[in-house]
Motif scaffolding. Structure first.
Motif, PDB file in Angstrom:
ATOM      1  N   GLU A   5      -0.269  -0.712   8.344  1.00 26.66           N
ATOM      2  CA  GLU A   5       0.270  -1.927   7.748  1.00 26.66           C
ATOM      3  C   GLU A   5       0.396  -1.724   6.243  1.00 26.66           C
ATOM      4  OE1 GLU A   5      -2.791  -4.707   8.728  1.00 26.66           O
ATOM      5  OE2 GLU A   5      -1.973  -5.115  10.706  1.00 26.66           O
ATOM      6  N   TYR A   6       1.462  -2.264   5.669  1.00 27.36           N
ATOM      7  CA  TYR A   6       1.689  -2.167   4.235  1.00 27.36           C
ATOM      8  C   TYR A   6       2.324  -3.456   3.722  1.00 27.36           C
ATOM      9  CZ  TYR A   6       1.453   2.887   5.024  1.00 27.36           C
ATOM     10  OH  TYR A   6       1.057   4.151   5.376  1.00 27.36           O
ATOM     11  N   ILE A   7       2.076  -3.749   2.477  1.00 24.66           N
ATOM     12  CA  ILE A   7       2.881  -4.708   1.724  1.00 24.66           C
ATOM     13  C   ILE A   7       3.802  -3.844   0.887  1.00 24.66           C
ATOM     14  CG2 ILE A   7       2.917  -6.514  -0.018  1.00 24.66           C
ATOM     15  CD1 ILE A   7       0.010  -7.180   0.861  1.00 24.66           C
ATOM     16  N   THR A  51      -1.805  -0.795   0.785  1.00 19.72           N
ATOM     17  CA  THR A  51      -2.590  -0.762   2.012  1.00 19.72           C
ATOM     18  C   THR A  51      -4.001  -0.323   1.626  1.00 19.72           C
ATOM     19  OG1 THR A  51      -2.639   0.043   4.294  1.00 19.72           O
ATOM     20  CG2 THR A  51      -2.060   1.658   2.613  1.00 19.72           C
ATOM     21  N   VAL A  59      -3.671  -3.842   5.887  1.00 15.55           N
ATOM     22  CA  VAL A  59      -3.641  -4.779   4.768  1.00 15.55           C
ATOM     23  C   VAL A  59      -4.945  -5.573   4.804  1.00 15.55           C
ATOM     24  CG1 VAL A  59      -2.487  -6.794   3.794  1.00 15.55           C
ATOM     25  CG2 VAL A  59      -1.127  -4.913   4.732  1.00 15.55           C
ATOM     26  N   ASP A  63      -5.617  -5.813  -0.909  1.00 19.52           N
ATOM     27  CA  ASP A  63      -4.170  -5.730  -1.114  1.00 19.52           C
ATOM     28  C   ASP A  63      -3.587  -7.089  -1.485  1.00 19.52           C
ATOM     29  OD1 ASP A  63      -3.961  -2.909  -0.189  1.00 19.52           O
ATOM     30  OD2 ASP A  63      -4.650  -3.819   1.676  1.00 19.52           O
TER      31      ASP A  63
END
Length: 69
Positions: A5-7, A51, A59, A63
């Protein structure tokens, strides 16, 4: 297997030097916080991925609390 998961932030700068200066400033903040985004710089286009690596690339609150969010 857990999905990563990432922003993701995509930022376009007027010129390369502005992008590099921003990245240098960001590196100082990341080092102070001990929380480092993945970065990709292609000329004037910067991609930041937030992340938490030590949480399995998920996340987390770290984050979500990133400066400037």
């Amino acid at each position: 297997m857990r999905r990563e998961e990432y922003i993701v932030y995509r930022i376009k700068f007027k010129n390369y030097l502005d992008a590099v200066k921003f990245l240098g400033d960001l590196a100082q903040i990341a080092e102070r916080l001990g929380h480092h985004p993945d970065v990709e710089l292609k000329y004037v286009n910067l991609v930041l991925k937030l992340t938490t690596h030590d949480a399995g690339n998920r996340v987390t609150d770290r984050d979500l609390a990133w400066p400037g969010k």
